[in-house]
Every structure is written in C-alpha cells, then in structure tokens.
Design a protein around this motif. Structure first.
Motif, short mmCIF file in Angstrom:
data_model
loop_
_atom_site.label_atom_id
_atom_site.label_comp_id
_atom_site.label_asym_id
_atom_site.label_seq_id
_atom_site.Cartn_x
_atom_site.Cartn_y
_atom_site.Cartn_z
N GLN A 199 2.40 1.89 -3.43
CA GLN A 199 1.44 2.51 -4.35
C GLN A 199 1.22 3.97 -3.98
OE1 GLN A 199 0.21 0.84 -6.98
NE2 GLN A 199 -0.94 2.58 -7.69
N ARG A 200 1.11 4.25 -2.70
CA ARG A 200 0.88 5.63 -2.27
C ARG A 200 2.10 6.50 -2.51
NH1 ARG A 200 -2.04 4.46 3.41
NH2 ARG A 200 -4.04 3.87 2.58
N GLN A 202 0.39 -2.81 -9.73
CA GLN A 202 1.55 -2.11 -10.27
C GLN A 202 2.14 -2.93 -11.40
OE1 GLN A 202 3.87 -1.64 -6.64
NE2 GLN A 202 3.64 0.56 -6.89
N LEU A 239 -5.91 0.07 -12.01
CA LEU A 239 -6.92 -0.66 -11.26
C LEU A 239 -7.34 -1.87 -12.07
CD1 LEU A 239 -9.25 2.11 -9.84
CD2 LEU A 239 -7.95 0.46 -8.53
N PHE A 270 -2.02 5.14 -12.44
CA PHE A 270 -2.62 4.38 -11.35
C PHE A 270 -3.47 3.29 -12.00
CE2 PHE A 270 -5.61 3.42 -7.98
CZ PHE A 270 -4.79 3.35 -6.87
N ALA A 278 -7.97 8.72 -10.54
CA ALA A 278 -8.61 7.41 -10.31
C ALA A 278 -9.62 7.47 -9.17
CB ALA A 278 -7.55 6.36 -10.03
N TRP A 279 -9.34 8.27 -8.16
CA TRP A 279 -10.19 8.27 -6.97
C TRP A 279 -11.05 9.52 -6.82
CZ3 TRP A 279 -10.75 3.64 -5.45
CH2 TRP A 279 -9.69 2.74 -5.47
N PRO A 316 -5.94 -2.23 -6.86
CA PRO A 316 -4.87 -1.46 -7.47
C PRO A 316 -3.67 -2.39 -7.70
CG PRO A 316 -5.61 -0.45 -5.41
CD PRO A 316 -6.24 -1.80 -5.50
N ASP A 351 -3.40 9.22 -13.09
CA ASP A 351 -2.71 9.25 -11.80
C ASP A 351 -3.73 8.85 -10.72
OD1 ASP A 351 -4.20 11.62 -11.10
OD2 ASP A 351 -2.70 12.81 -12.18
N SER A 352 -3.25 8.73 -9.50
CA SER A 352 -4.14 8.27 -8.42
C SER A 352 -5.22 9.30 -8.09
CB SER A 352 -3.33 7.94 -7.17
OG SER A 352 -2.64 9.08 -6.71
N TRP A 369 -5.37 4.67 -15.08
CA TRP A 369 -5.77 6.06 -14.93
C TRP A 369 -4.52 6.94 -14.99
CZ3 TRP A 369 -10.81 7.50 -14.76
CH2 TRP A 369 -11.74 6.48 -14.56
N THR A 381 0.83 -1.19 0.00
CA THR A 381 0.00 0.00 0.00
C THR A 381 0.88 1.25 0.00
OG1 THR A 381 -1.68 -1.20 1.23
CG2 THR A 381 -1.85 1.19 1.22
#
Length: 147
Positions: free
Chosen positions: A22-23, A140, A33, A31, A100-101, A138, A96-97, A94, A19
């Motif tokens: 990814q962050r 990678q 998914l 990003f 995506a969110w 998510p 970027d993150s 996406w 996690t």
C-alpha cells in the motif's frame, strides 16, 4: 493456545508486505479506505438516516473538490448470527494517500451546507452513539481477468 515463533514471524511478514504494498503504490494511485460499522441492534435504519443527512453531504462536497473519487455503501442482504459481520460498510476511494491522511477537516463545510449547525452536531453525536464497534481498513482493489 500459543503462537510459535515461526508463525509469528510469518504473520509479521505478511502484514508488513501488505502495508509495504500500500505504501509503495504509485503516488497518484487511489487510496481506498473501508469503514465497517457494527450498529446497536434495531438502530441500523436510524444510523443510515443520520449518515445520509449529516455525513454524506460533507463527503459529497469532498467529491466535488476532487478529493474523493467514489464512494460505496453496502450492507448484508442476509443477517448472520456471526458477530464479526458488520452491519454496514462505507468504502471511500480517496484521490491518493496524501489526501486520505491529511488534516483537512470536512466539517469546514458545515456552515455552508446546514441551516442549523447545532442540530447537525447533535445528530452527529447521536449517530456516533449508535456505533458499537468500528473498523477502518485500507484496502486494495485487485483486477480479475475476464478469462
């Protein structure tokens, strides 16, 4: 079966490091998914038909806006009796993150893309009803050297 505290700590650290990786990705990194679907037996073709007709145009519009970089849909070539194997995977990269969110709803394109939004909505409900189980994860990409 009980999990010993040492294993529990190890698993917690493993999940936390993934996690964190990814962050801690660069803010402009794609990003990715992966959406895995388990479909009612015998309904995979109908699910794909509805997905292509109702969901893909919305996602393609996200590509034209630059929010999605690429998409890939895969399904097993051979079927296994293993119930953990999904019937279909949709992978979306996406930009970027943040994108995506965010709360930007792709249904904002419905009126522009569909002549009959009621039919589109009804078919979306039908498509969702064909899903037995869904998992969104998510992931990678890892580059493999050619050597």
């Amino acid at each position: 079966m009980t999990i010993k505290p040492v294993w529990l700590l190890f698993l917690t650290l493993l999940v936390s490091s993934e996690t964190l990786a990814q962050r801690n990705a660069p803010p402009d990194a794609p990003f990715i998914l992966e959406h895995s679907y388990w479909i009612q037996p015998g309904q995979t073709a109908r699910f794909i038909e509805l997905l292509n007709r109702n969901k893909m145009p919305l996602l393609r519009r996200e590509i034209t806006e630059g929010r999605i970089l690429w998409m890939r849909m895969t399904r097993p070539r051979l079927r296994s009796s293993d119930s953990s194997q999904p019937d279909l995977r949709l992978t979306i990269a996406w930009r970027d993150s943040v994108v995506a969110w965010d709360d930007v709803d792709p249904s904002r394109f419905v009126s522009a893309l569909y002549n009959d939004p009621q039919t589109q909505s009804r078919e979306e409900v039908e498509r969702e009803g064909l899903i037995l189980r869904r998992s969104d994860m998510p992931v990678q990409e890892v580059m493999i050297s050619r050597e």
